[in-house]
Design a protein around this motif. Structure first.
Motif, PDB file in Angstrom:
ATOM      1  N   LEU B 205       0.812  -1.224   0.000  1.00  0.00           N
ATOM      2  CA  LEU B 205       0.000   0.000   0.000  1.00  0.00           C
ATOM      3  C   LEU B 205       0.847   1.277   0.000  1.00  0.00           C
ATOM      4  O   LEU B 205       0.318   2.379  -0.085  1.00  0.00           O
ATOM      5  N   PHE B 257       2.804  11.483   2.265  1.00  0.00           N
ATOM      6  CA  PHE B 257       1.524  11.314   2.951  1.00  0.00           C
ATOM      7  C   PHE B 257       0.350  11.822   2.115  1.00  0.00           C
ATOM      8  O   PHE B 257      -0.784  11.378   2.279  1.00  0.00           O
ATOM      9  N   ARG B 258       0.644  12.720   1.193  1.00  0.00           N
ATOM     10  CA  ARG B 258      -0.401  13.303   0.350  1.00  0.00           C
ATOM     11  C   ARG B 258      -1.062  12.247  -0.532  1.00  0.00           C
ATOM     12  O   ARG B 258      -2.219  12.372  -0.926  1.00  0.00           O
ATOM     13  N   PHE B 260      -2.043   9.205  -0.013  1.00  0.00           N
ATOM     14  CA  PHE B 260      -2.984   8.218   0.521  1.00  0.00           C
ATOM     15  C   PHE B 260      -4.429   8.637   0.328  1.00  0.00           C
ATOM     16  O   PHE B 260      -4.804   9.776   0.617  1.00  0.00           O
ATOM     17  N   GLY B 261      -5.236   7.698  -0.115  1.00  0.00           N
ATOM     18  CA  GLY B 261      -6.649   7.998  -0.309  1.00  0.00           C
ATOM     19  C   GLY B 261      -7.147   7.260  -1.530  1.00  0.00           C
ATOM     20  O   GLY B 261      -6.492   7.271  -2.580  1.00  0.00           O
ATOM     21  N   GLU B 262      -8.282   6.614  -1.394  1.00  0.00           N
ATOM     22  CA  GLU B 262      -8.873   5.909  -2.536  1.00  0.00           C
ATOM     23  C   GLU B 262     -10.288   6.414  -2.744  1.00  0.00           C
ATOM     24  O   GLU B 262     -11.145   6.249  -1.888  1.00  0.00           O
ATOM     25  N   PHE B 263     -10.460   7.090  -3.888  1.00  0.00           N
ATOM     26  CA  PHE B 263     -11.753   7.716  -4.150  1.00  0.00           C
ATOM     27  C   PHE B 263     -11.924   7.862  -5.652  1.00  0.00           C
ATOM     28  O   PHE B 263     -10.970   7.687  -6.417  1.00  0.00           O
ATOM     29  N   THR B 264     -13.146   8.181  -6.053  1.00  0.00           N
ATOM     30  CA  THR B 264     -13.386   8.494  -7.461  1.00  0.00           C
ATOM     31  C   THR B 264     -13.993   9.884  -7.518  1.00  0.00           C
ATOM     32  O   THR B 264     -14.515  10.386  -6.523  1.00  0.00           O
ATOM     33  N   GLU B 265     -13.888  10.515  -8.669  1.00  0.00           N
ATOM     34  CA  GLU B 265     -14.554  11.822  -8.806  1.00  0.00           C
ATOM     35  C   GLU B 265     -14.900  12.075 -10.261  1.00  0.00           C
ATOM     36  O   GLU B 265     -14.413  11.400 -11.141  1.00  0.00           O
TER      37      GLU B 265
END
Lengths: 307, 265
Positions: B205, B257-258, B260-265
């Motif tokens: 990850l 650190f920026r 990290f994150g799992e999203f859609t847009e």
């Protein structure tokens, strides 16, 4: 900023009718003036339709009596506001332009039931996740504004909350704007595992850069602000305001009671308790918040305020 | 591959080497420095100054005990706010004198107690996250046992984060996770499988950069092997990080650190 700008769709653009009424189309619309009561009373046969029973004092009254501030007319209990209601109270009329309106979570752990839960809450609340961010004016002063909504998985912080709040800080830093965040949260979003934990570092790093740029950050703690949100951006404001009696803490009450094997007093972790211990600058009544925030922005104007 | 919960058990072994063990083995001339200059000295966090080879460094660790007496003294490795504030004081001191900071992480989490809340556990952790993100010296964090939630992250917003092969790092203990999501702490094993808490999962990850090997059964069986590996890797990494201009170091840490994150847009 051209690249960034595309990401932020203004209110007027989203206000066009779509197949489903968008969240912001309804934000300032006339029909929607009456706030809906989000915490219905316990099912009680003797409560007439259109009425609510205050969970604190037990008084029964017409919903309308709560008004847009959603305060119990008998005992002054604060009902929780959803972000739509909050933005309407804080931002100058028609000034709010939402950022990242379409961002929604993925499912990094493939956690059973998470995707379904998110979908059903999106349907129910009209939100994509637990925070709305954007820019607006408050009493005429421009600011970036973020509001969390406890109606969406108790406003737990996963990727979307972390990313939107981080971008809000980055936008504020790039545009030399102050930022005002209304927090409430059950903490990190367990369903996204370690990715949620990393959001705490990500947001705090963005807050650090905003602060280093000499810009103003105001947090307003609302009921309940706990866990990983308390332990990151909620406690990093230059000025930390709170609503009366809001529950604010790091560890949950039940966890502490189990650890120390004692019952805790009622006022433990209330806003007043935090103020007494030096962690809240000022407790502000809900109706006074827009004016207090405006006054703070005014004092800082030129320092991340109006230039 | 070993089931995740078996790693949880190894990571929690009372016989597992502690932060103090690593500090003593890896560094020379360690001088422990006490207190947060504010409330008291929290023995759950140890810190001080030492040499890594010939490089002056600041060293921090979250300390668990190996017996009841030690554990009472160090509160089973669960820091209070003053522990995090001590760590921050020593990190700012390191920044002043241009010393890299190395931290050893081993905690089930920040202490959930009355005093901890009264003295601002949330504020203490938050402040550390913000200050570490912007600290102008190289930082390396090594998870040696449990990396429990915000209480661990408060010393781990670093340029490099490494984990021992049998350590874990998680948003919450598997028991807490199962209790919150399924109202049943007994499903911890199942939770551990789902949560991605092992060094392998976290390397994939991008949460960590390196896995440090342990001998079969865990590093308590051959402490020198693991401690020497850490020492060798630090002796490579710290000078390399010290070569970087501060702006570059900070930009890279921000980006680390920026992402990290799992999203859609």
């Amino acid at each position: 900023m051209a690249l960034l700008k595309n990401r932020y769709v203004s209110l007027n653009e989203t206000a066009e009718p779509k197949e489903k009424k968008s969240f912001f189309a309804s934000l300032f619309s006339k029909k929607d003036e009456k706030p809906e009561v989000k915490e219905p009373p316990k099912k009680d046969d003797d409560i007439p339709a259109g009425s609510v029973k205050c969970p604190d004092c037990g008084s029964i009254y017409d919903k309308k009596e709560l008004g847009s501030l959603k305060i119990c007319p008998k005992c002054a209990r604060y009902y929780r506001l959803n972000c739509k209601e909050r933005i309407r109270l804080i931002a100058d009329k028609d000034s709010f332009e939402e950022f990242d309106a379409n961002m929604q979570p993925k499912d990094p752990l493939n956690f059973p039931g998470y995707a379904e839960k998110v979908a059903s809450l999106q349907e129910k609340t009209g939100l994509k996740d637990a925070v709305i961010t954007g820019k607006c004016t408050i009493g005429g002063f421009p600011a970036v504004l973020g509001v969390m909504d406890s109606g969406f998985m108790m406003a737990s912080m996963g990727s979307v909350v972390g990313e939107k709040v981080t971008r809000a800080f980055e936008y504020a830093t790039a545009n030399r704007l102050p930022i005002v965040l209304f927090t409430c949260s059950g903490g990190a979003r367990m369903q996204e595992g370690i990715v949620s934990l990393m959001q705490m570092a990500k947001v705090s790093a963005a807050a650090a850069r905003h602060s280093e740029a000499g810009l103003l950050y105001i947090t307003v703690l609302t009921d309940p602000t706990t866990g990983g949100v308390t332990a990151s951006f909620a406690m990093l404001g230059d000025i930390i305001l709170s609503e009366p009696k809001a529950l604010i803490g790091f560890a949950g009450r039940r966890v502490i009671e189990q650890t120390i094997k004692q019952k805790l007093p009622d006022e433990f972790q209330h806003a007043e308790f935090l103020q007494e211990h030096g962690f809240v600058d000022k407790i502000v009544d809900r109706e006074a918040l827009p004016y207090t925030i405006r006054d703070i922005l005014k004092i800082h104007s030129g320092k991340g305020g109006e230039e | 591959m070993m089931p995740a919960y078996d790693k949880v058990k190894i990571a929690r072994k009372v016989s597992r080497p502690t932060a103090a063990d690593y500090i003593e083995h890896i560094f020379e001339g360690f001088i422990e420095l006490h207190g947060d200059r504010n409330f008291r000295d929290d023995k759950a966090v140890i810190g001080g100054i030492a040499f890594l080879g010939d490089i002056p460094v600041t060293v921090l660790g979250i300390q668990k005990g190996k017996n009841m007496e030690d554990n009472i003294a160090c509160n089973f490795g669960q820091p209070h706010p003053e522990g995090y504030r001590k760590a921050l004081r020593l990190m700012k001191q390191a920044e002043k004198f241009g010393r890299p900071v190395i931290s050893f992480i081993n905690t089930s989490g920040a202490y959930p107690g009355v005093g901890a809340e009264e003295r601002g556990q949330g504020e203490a952790i938050a402040k550390n996250l913000m200050e570490m993100a912007a600290l102008k010296v190289p930082t390396v964090s090594i998870v040696i046992g449990e990396g429990g939630s915000g209480g661990a992250l408060a010393l781990a917003v670093a340029d490099r984060v490494w984990m021992l092969e049998n350590s874990i790092y998680a948003v919450l203990s598997p028991e807490g996770f199962a209790s919150i999501l399924w109202k049943d702490a007994k499903r911890a094993k199942e939770a551990a499988d789902l949560m991605k808490i092992t060094a392998e999962d976290l390397l994939e990850l991008g949460v960590i950069e390196k896995i440090i090997k342990e001998v079969d059964g865990g590093c308590q069986n051959d402490f020198g092997f693991t401690a020497n590996l850490i020492k060798g890797k630090l002796e490579m990494e710290i000078p390399a990080l010290m070569q970087k201009p501060v702006d570059e170091l900070l930009d890279e840490r921000y980006a680390r650190f920026r992402k990290f994150g799992e999203f859609t847009e």
